[in-house]
Design an enzyme around this catalytic site. Structure first.
Site, PDB file in Angstrom:
ATOM      1  CG  ASP A 239      -2.237   0.973   0.754  1.00 38.36           C
ATOM      2  OD1 ASP A 239      -1.890   2.100   0.178  1.00 38.36           O
ATOM      3  OD2 ASP A 239      -3.211   0.622   1.930  1.00 38.36           O
ATOM      4  CD  GLU A 241      -2.978   7.004   1.212  1.00 34.63           C
ATOM      5  OE1 GLU A 241      -4.081   6.220  -0.158  1.00 34.63           O
ATOM      6  OE2 GLU A 241      -3.022   8.195   1.248  1.00 34.63           O
ATOM      7  CG  ASP A 317      -7.886   7.041   3.614  1.00 34.70           C
ATOM      8  OD1 ASP A 317      -8.180   5.821   3.893  1.00 34.70           O
ATOM      9  OD2 ASP A 317      -8.415   7.188   2.261  1.00 34.70           O
ATOM     10  CG  HIS A 437     -25.975 -10.218  13.439  1.00 30.60           C
ATOM     11  ND1 HIS A 437     -25.850  -8.668  13.017  1.00 30.60           N
ATOM     12  CD2 HIS A 437     -24.365 -11.388  13.232  1.00 30.60           C
ATOM     13  CE1 HIS A 437     -24.579  -9.098  12.218  1.00 30.60           C
ATOM     14  NE2 HIS A 437     -24.175 -10.500  12.191  1.00 30.60           N
ATOM     15  CG  PHE A 440     -26.789  -4.894  16.674  1.00 35.18           C
ATOM     16  CD1 PHE A 440     -25.581  -5.438  15.665  1.00 35.18           C
ATOM     17  CD2 PHE A 440     -27.039  -3.934  16.589  1.00 35.18           C
ATOM     18  CE1 PHE A 440     -24.452  -4.041  15.367  1.00 35.18           C
ATOM     19  CE2 PHE A 440     -25.977  -2.676  15.471  1.00 35.18           C
ATOM     20  CZ  PHE A 440     -24.984  -2.936  14.490  1.00 35.18           C
TER      21      PHE A 440
HETATM   22  O1  AHR Z   1     -27.154  -6.742  13.065  1.00 36.35           O
HETATM   23  C1  AHR Z   1     -26.723  -5.883  12.941  1.00 36.35           C
HETATM   24  C2  AHR Z   1     -26.584  -5.223  10.981  1.00 36.35           C
HETATM   25  O2  AHR Z   1     -27.836  -4.337  10.978  1.00 36.35           O
HETATM   26  C3  AHR Z   1     -26.719  -6.714  10.358  1.00 36.35           C
HETATM   27  O3  AHR Z   1     -24.818  -7.337   9.738  1.00 36.35           O
HETATM   28  C4  AHR Z   1     -26.942  -6.243   8.561  1.00 36.35           C
HETATM   29  O4  AHR Z   1     -27.632  -7.323   8.274  1.00 36.35           O
HETATM   30  C5  AHR Z   1     -28.264  -5.228   9.205  1.00 36.35           C
HETATM   31  O5  AHR Z   1     -27.582  -3.851   8.945  1.00 36.35           O
HETATM   32  O1  AHR Z   2      -4.054   2.909  -1.368  1.00 40.32           O
HETATM   33  C1  AHR Z   2      -5.025   2.170  -0.660  1.00 40.32           C
HETATM   34  C2  AHR Z   2      -5.824   3.192  -0.054  1.00 40.32           C
HETATM   35  O2  AHR Z   2      -6.364   4.607  -0.260  1.00 40.32           O
HETATM   36  C3  AHR Z   2      -5.091   3.988   1.320  1.00 40.32           C
HETATM   37  O3  AHR Z   2      -4.982   2.882   2.790  1.00 40.32           O
HETATM   38  C4  AHR Z   2      -5.677   4.698   1.561  1.00 40.32           C
HETATM   39  O4  AHR Z   2      -5.201   5.548   2.116  1.00 40.32           O
HETATM   40  C5  AHR Z   2      -6.264   5.070   0.475  1.00 40.32           C
HETATM   41  O5  AHR Z   2      -8.004   5.574   0.428  1.00 40.32           O
END
Ligand code: AHR
Ligand code: AHR
Length: 519
Positions: A239, A241, A317, A437, A440
């Site tokens: 990575d 950037e 970021d 879930h 939640f």
């Molecule tokens: O249960 C938490 C989140 O609720 C689940 O990951 C998603 O399916 C829903 O938005």
């Molecule tokens: O380079 C990949 C990602 O791009 C970096 O980790 C992040 O800073 C940007 O969004």
């Protein structure tokens, strides 16, 4: 598990070993660890890199010392019950983490990893990351989420789910500008995703994307930035950037990826002309060099513009949509030699990282189980799922209960729909529905085949939060566990914004006794 003989790699490591022993014997540590005179011990990764002239400027691990002479704190955990913290240290100089200290401190409550100490003496400790240009403030990892074996000891890795991450924006000794740097981490091919960005390494000091070349981190996961990638990953990538580079200008069909349970992921960069990407099975064999050659010719990468912050589990970021596992990692000053990289890999292999099996593990594929509540109110109650109402909760079940109820209270253990190292619960009532879930709360629903359903229906069995039996960690919200609350099923954290996150009785409500199947 097998601890591989260290002798196997003795020849290869012999030259650096001689030099490293001399160095470690005279080394002084200004860091938090006590100074212990080095024995003629196996040289650990940072001894090897120091002897090769590219010393570690950051050395992070929750599993072990990365210097033969390091004997001190590895990481800090904070418990929810009273908000206090404690350090988890090595058991001995150059040794493994004292995970028993964590188990005892965190017994009956929830613990977060709040700090990962730098063993290099540079003070580059990682703490829970702040908000960035592309991600709200991070939360800490569940300290109990990733038990593994290392050197024959039960230890814990850092289990990153989306929203979690660590950072240090004020470092010392870390490469800036076009200075050379090497970095590796030991991670896992069994717990990855394609969210941005499971990184360890050099990033921006202001948590923003400051442009090409402002990062120099090891990435591991299934995000293919420069398509096409070879196979389905996960891949070790750089990575740098604004791109996860498989090699060259980004695209590199020769980078075939690494999917072993434990993976060594390595990126080094001389800052002006050259970078290299290597990956290997952290449990055996050597590293494969996926790329070694010129830096990307796209503007900004040669020379590099490193800023010297350190990130773990997020992008530069603070993009924090990634999943990953971290056991150890270092950053060096200077571009390490291949011989040093090879000796470090040999040392990592000698650790014998292995999966941890829960005592009495009743969660084998196809097993039929019933889950008995352990809270004193409710010891006659079992986790049940009612297909007609989709509801999941706890209900009293006895030998004279109807066969319908008995089936609703019986679960078929299946490999986790999102990850086979965890499990999914399929009802034994014939409907084929799974516990998932949503918002939640738990529901019993047919698998709709979506990636979201798979994530929401995957749970990882862990040691019981009350100190015995078992608890079930949500795969995609690894700080929440299956809980009953007012007889309804949820995933719940120990304290939080939902009524069912109440700390009172959390440890009992999230702990389940695995009983013989009612059906
Ligand atoms: O249960 C938490 C989140 O609720 C689940 O990951 C998603 O399916 C829903 O938005
Ligand atoms: O380079 C990949 C990602 O791009 C970096 O980790 C992040 O800073 C940007 O969004």
């Amino acid at each position: 598990m097998t601890v591989r003989p260290r002798l196997r790699h003795a020849k290869r490591a012999l030259l650096v070993l001689a030099a490293a022993t001399a160095l470690a014997a005279g080394a002084l540590f200004a860091g938090p660890g006590a100074v212990t005179p080095a024995r003629a011990a196996t040289q650990l990764p940072c001894d090897i890199y120091a002897a090769a002239g590219t010393p570690c400027v950051a050395a992070h691990s929750t599993t072990r010392a990365l210097y033969a002479a390091y004997n001190g704190p590895l990481y800090q955990v904070k418990r929810t019950s009273d908000g206090t913290t404690t350090n988890i240290s090595t058991l001995s100089a150059g040794g493994y983490a004292n995970a028993a200290a964590q188990d005892s401190f965190c017994s009956g409550t929830y613990c977060t990893i709040t700090e990962i100490y730098d063993q290099s003496g540079h003070g580059n400790n990682l703490t829970i990351g702040p908000a960035g240009g592309n991600g709200a403030a991070d939360i800490g990892a569940n300290a109990a989420a990733l038990p593994v074996m290392a050197g024959g000891h039960k230890v814990y890795g850092v289990y990153i789910s989306p929203g979690m991450g660590y950072r240090d924006d004020h470092t010392s000794g870390v490469a800036t500008g076009s200075q050379p740097q090497g970095a590796y981490m030991v991670t896992s091919g069994a717990h990855v995703n394609n969210g941005c960005c499971f990184d360890y390494g050099n990033a921006e000091t202001n948590n923003d994307d400051n442009g090409n070349g402002h990062m120099d981190a090891v990435y591991f996961g299934t995000l293919c930035w420069f398509t096409p990638c070879s196979g389905s990953g996960p891949w070790v990538q750089a990575d740098l950037e604004n791109g996860l580079f498989s090699g060259g200008n980004g695209n590199n069909p020769n980078n075939h990826g690494n999917s072993s349970t434990f993976v060594t992921a390595l990126v080094k960069n001389n800052g002006t002309t050259t970078y290299a990407i290597k990956g290997g099975n952290a449990d055996s064999g050597s590293l494969t060099t996926w790329y070694s050659g010129t830096l990307p010719t796209t503007s900004g990468y040669a020379p590099m513009h490193q800023e010297g912050a350190i990130i773990l589990g997020v992008g530069g970021d603070n993009s924090n949509s990634s999943t990953g596992s971290f056991f150890e990692g270092v950053m060096t000053a200077g571009y390490p030699t291949d011989a040093a990289d090879n000796a470090v890999q040999a040392n990592i292999v000698s650790v014998g990282y292995a999966s941890y099996t829960l005592p009495g593990n009743p969660f084998t594929t196809g097993a039929l189980i019933s889950l008995n509540a352990t809270t004193p109110c409710c010891t006659g109650d079992y986790l049940t799922g009612d297909t007609s109402g989709d509801d999941v909760g706890i209900t009293s079940v006895t030998s004279s209960s109807s066969s319908t109820l008995k089936a609703d209270a019986t679960w078929i253990v299946e490999p986790g729909l999102a990850n086979s190292s965890c499990i999914s619960f399929k009802t034994d009532n014939g409907s084929g529905d799974y516990i998932r879930h949503f918002d939640f709360q738990l529901f019993l629903e047919p698998n709709d085949g979506t990636a979201q359903f798979a994530l929401d229906a995957t749970f990882c069995p862990r040691a019981g939060n009350s100190g015995s039996n078992y608890s079930f960690m949500s795969y995609n919200y690894s700080y929440k566990y299956i809980r009953h609350f007012d007889f309804v099923g949820y995933i719940a954290s120990d304290g939080g914004s939902n009524a069912w996150d109440a700390s009172s009785l959390w440890q009992d409500d999230t702990t389940w006794l695995v009983a013989s199947p009612w059906a």
